[in-house]
Design a protein around this motif. Sequence first.
Motif, PDB file in Angstrom:
ATOM      1  N   GLU A   1       0.838  -1.207   0.000  1.00 24.43           N
ATOM      2  CA  GLU A   1       0.000   0.000   0.000  1.00 24.43           C
ATOM      3  C   GLU A   1       0.869   1.252   0.000  1.00 24.43           C
ATOM      4  N   ASP A   2       1.924   1.244   0.819  1.00 24.50           N
ATOM      5  CA  ASP A   2       2.839   2.396   0.856  1.00 24.50           C
ATOM      6  C   ASP A   2       3.539   2.595  -0.482  1.00 24.50           C
ATOM      7  N   LEU A   3       3.980   1.499  -1.104  1.00 25.18           N
ATOM      8  CA  LEU A   3       4.651   1.615  -2.405  1.00 25.18           C
ATOM      9  C   LEU A   3       3.685   2.116  -3.479  1.00 25.18           C
ATOM     10  N   ASP A   4       2.445   1.610  -3.472  1.00 24.49           N
ATOM     11  CA  ASP A   4       1.431   2.112  -4.413  1.00 24.49           C
ATOM     12  C   ASP A   4       1.259   3.617  -4.244  1.00 24.49           C
ATOM     13  N   SER A   5       1.176   4.048  -3.007  1.00 25.16           N
ATOM     14  CA  SER A   5       0.993   5.472  -2.717  1.00 25.16           C
ATOM     15  C   SER A   5       2.215   6.278  -3.167  1.00 25.16           C
ATOM     16  N   TYR A   6       3.406   5.792  -2.844  1.00 27.10           N
ATOM     17  CA  TYR A   6       4.639   6.511  -3.168  1.00 27.10           C
ATOM     18  C   TYR A   6       4.820   6.657  -4.682  1.00 27.10           C
ATOM     19  N   TYR A   7       4.566   5.566  -5.427  1.00 31.55           N
ATOM     20  CA  TYR A   7       4.771   5.595  -6.871  1.00 31.55           C
ATOM     21  C   TYR A   7       3.535   6.046  -7.644  1.00 31.55           C
ATOM     22  N   GLY A   8       2.426   6.271  -6.944  1.00 29.77           N
ATOM     23  CA  GLY A   8       1.202   6.707  -7.605  1.00 29.77           C
ATOM     24  C   GLY A   8       0.617   5.664  -8.541  1.00 29.77           C
ATOM     25  N   CYS A   9       0.636   4.408  -8.114  1.00 26.67           N
ATOM     26  CA  CYS A   9       0.171   3.289  -8.951  1.00 26.67           C
ATOM     27  C   CYS A   9      -1.294   2.943  -8.729  1.00 26.67           C
ATOM     28  N   GLY A  10      -2.026   3.758  -7.998  1.00 30.09           N
ATOM     29  CA  GLY A  10      -3.393   3.363  -7.647  1.00 30.09           C
ATOM     30  C   GLY A  10      -3.300   2.201  -6.674  1.00 30.09           C
ATOM     31  N   ASP A  11      -3.872   1.050  -7.055  1.00 28.51           N
ATOM     32  CA  ASP A  11      -3.746  -0.149  -6.210  1.00 28.51           C
ATOM     33  C   ASP A  11      -3.106  -1.300  -6.980  1.00 28.51           C
ATOM     34  N   LEU A  12      -2.314  -0.968  -7.990  1.00 24.13           N
ATOM     35  CA  LEU A  12      -1.693  -1.977  -8.853  1.00 24.13           C
ATOM     36  C   LEU A  12      -0.840  -2.970  -8.065  1.00 24.13           C
ATOM     37  N   LEU A  13       0.067  -2.477  -7.222  1.00 21.26           N
ATOM     38  CA  LEU A  13       0.947  -3.380  -6.477  1.00 21.26           C
ATOM     39  C   LEU A  13       0.170  -4.222  -5.471  1.00 21.26           C
TER      40      LEU A  13
END
Length: 193
Positions: free
Chosen positions: A17-29
């Motif tokens: 969730e943190d990585l999705d937020s940091y990279y702006g991936c929505g909920d992809l990861l």
Amino acid sequence: MSRLEKGERLSKLAVMEDLDSYYGCGDLLVREWRDARREVIKDKYRAFMDLEATAQIMWMFQLRVPGLLQTEDYARAVLSGLSGAQTTASNSEEVEEQVAARMGRQELLYRERRRTYASSWTRGLFGGPFLRRRCGRSSCPTSWTEGNGFGELVTEADKVLRFRLSYDRVRDAGLTPLESTAFIKRLLEECRP
């Protein structure tokens, strides 16, 4: 982190969730993490089924009817999510493949070498089968433990022993087979109009 990047291990949901937020991936990861986690559980369970086929003794402790004892309709309901349980398959073709595999495993129950098959239902505990199998001159205890959305193959003898002892205590507190039969008969009589 390098093991995570190489795909050698799964991280925790919060990290994804943190990585999705940091990279702006929505909920992809997070979505990819959930898919990978399902595959890991399937792979671990396949390994358990291989061990199950060579077990000398199996003890089952389940919150519902164990897969080896399920009817085809019951298995279909559980695997498709119709029973309210977590859905394990995404489409009807996959559900049917899993039902067929589960029904195929039941041949283990009819082998001459299967000496003991005991079941005990427990409340409030995660559970699964315990196996005792031969490894050279000694036995190798193994356990499969699962809950909603996770499954783990446990082979460390001390962990398997701890699971086994806790379930032995619950089993020992339960009714005897004769008491269980009397209890079920009494319930049936009470439910009759």
